[in-house]
Scaffold this motif. Structure first.
Motif, short mmCIF file in Angstrom:
data_model
loop_
_atom_site.label_atom_id
_atom_site.label_comp_id
_atom_site.label_asym_id
_atom_site.label_seq_id
_atom_site.Cartn_x
_atom_site.Cartn_y
_atom_site.Cartn_z
N MET A 72 0.85 -1.20 0.00
CA MET A 72 0.00 0.00 0.00
C MET A 72 0.88 1.25 0.00
SD MET A 72 -3.12 0.94 2.60
CE MET A 72 -3.94 -0.60 2.17
N GLN A 73 0.48 2.25 -0.77
CA GLN A 73 1.29 3.45 -0.91
C GLN A 73 1.39 4.21 0.41
OE1 GLN A 73 2.88 4.11 -3.79
NE2 GLN A 73 3.94 5.79 -2.77
N ARG A 74 2.59 4.72 0.70
CA ARG A 74 2.85 5.45 1.94
C ARG A 74 3.23 6.89 1.63
NH1 ARG A 74 4.30 2.21 6.42
NH2 ARG A 74 5.78 3.77 7.16
N GLN A 81 19.70 6.94 -2.23
CA GLN A 81 18.51 6.12 -2.46
C GLN A 81 18.66 4.73 -1.84
OE1 GLN A 81 17.61 4.20 -6.36
NE2 GLN A 81 15.83 5.57 -6.38
N LYS A 82 19.74 4.05 -2.19
CA LYS A 82 19.92 2.68 -1.71
C LYS A 82 20.27 2.63 -0.23
CE LYS A 82 18.94 1.50 -5.79
NZ LYS A 82 17.51 1.15 -6.05
N GLY A 83 21.03 3.62 0.24
CA GLY A 83 21.34 3.67 1.67
C GLY A 83 20.10 3.85 2.51
N VAL A 92 15.73 10.97 -0.91
CA VAL A 92 15.66 10.20 0.33
C VAL A 92 14.21 9.99 0.77
CG1 VAL A 92 16.17 10.35 2.80
CG2 VAL A 92 17.98 10.77 1.14
N LYS A 93 13.40 11.02 0.64
CA LYS A 93 11.98 10.91 1.02
C LYS A 93 11.28 9.83 0.21
CE LYS A 93 7.61 13.53 0.97
NZ LYS A 93 6.95 12.69 -0.06
N GLU A 112 9.71 6.22 1.61
CA GLU A 112 8.32 5.79 1.40
C GLU A 112 8.29 4.41 0.77
OE1 GLU A 112 6.21 10.19 0.85
OE2 GLU A 112 6.89 9.08 -0.91
N GLN A 113 9.13 4.21 -0.23
CA GLN A 113 9.16 2.92 -0.93
C GLN A 113 9.58 1.79 0.01
OE1 GLN A 113 12.09 0.98 -1.93
NE2 GLN A 113 10.69 -0.57 -2.73
N ALA A 114 10.53 2.08 0.90
CA ALA A 114 11.08 1.05 1.79
C ALA A 114 10.28 0.88 3.08
CB ALA A 114 12.53 1.40 2.12
#
Length: 248
Positions: free
Chosen positions: A1-3, A95-97, A133-134, A138-140
């Motif tokens: 679900m989208q955050r 991004q990955k961090g 980063v934001k 959200e994705q993670a």
């Protein structure tokens, strides 16, 4: 679900008002409609399952259905101090961090740093970095948005080492094996220092040691700067059972 991340001020009892760029994402990217559900995170450890009740050009109004604790944060808080790399490598690291679990990023300039950021452009750069980063947070399903600090000089980094509980500086010419160093420290606050494409000079490593940093090695293979930061972060969180273990 989208955050989506919200500030505490955007929630009023059982109502949440989403504004800014997220409105475009909800309306035009996700094509959400009233009745659809999403998750709002207040950055203070709280997740809110919410139902969209109204969408207008400037805001999305939601009704809170349920509240729960955010579960995406590691117990070990790792700050990545990254010497500014060339090209878009820093954006990849950010991004990955963030996805892996870093809580803060501190770009810095060292002797062999090639990239130079104009002071006039620094604020705009940082704004872009924070947006990356934001979106990654959200994705993670992170519980809060990691901070991207303004780039500092080598002197500024040494001051950061003085302030932190534990600091590890990756050094390809030797040091304590990372796994061994982690077994010897118990702090939940770790500053991970990664050098530029050309590595650190011997005098820089000596200065970092005097400030309190521990030189560590990641093994016999020489890693690119963008690989080293993510590999070391993963090793630290894995060793502390904050990565690769059971879900919370």
């Amino acid at each position: 679900m989208q955050r989506y991340f919200i500030s505490p001020e955007q929630r009023d009892r059982d109502r949440i008002r989403i504004s800014g760029e997220d409105v475009h994402h909800i309306k035009n990217v996700m094509r959400s409609r009233p009745g659809d559900q999403l998750v709002c995170c207040d950055g203070r450890g709280n997740d809110y399952l919410a139902e969209i009740i109204e969408i207008d050009p400037a805001a999305v109004l939601c009704r809170v259905i349920d509240k729960s604790s955010s579960l995406g944060e590691p117990e070990t808080k790792v700050t990545i101090a990254q010497s500014l790399p060339k090209g878009d490598k820093l954006e990849w690291i950010l991004q990955k961090g963030t996805e892996i679990g870093a809580v803060r990023f501190l770009p810095f300039v060292s002797e062999r740093t090639i990239v130079k950021i104009d002071a006039r452009k620094a604020a705009k750069k940082r704004e872009r970095w924070q947006r990356i980063v934001k979106e990654a947070a959200e994705q993670a399903h992170r519980g809060f948005i990691p901070e991207v600090a303004s780039p500092v000089s080598w002197t500024g980094l040494l001051e950061e080492i003085h302030r932190t509980e534990e600091a590890l500086i990756a050094y390809e010419k030797g040091g304590v094996p990372l796994a061994k160093s982690l077994a010897q420290i118990s702090s939940k606050q770790i500053l991970l220092i990664i050098g530029p494409e050309g590595g650190f000079t011997e005098s820089e490593v000596a200065g970092a040691q005097r400030a309190g940093a521990i030189p560590v090695t990641l093994g016999s293979r020489i890693l690119r700067t963008e690989t080293a930061s993510l590999a070391a972060l993963s090793c630290i969180l894995f060793a502390r059972n904050d990565l690769g273990g059971e879900t919370k």
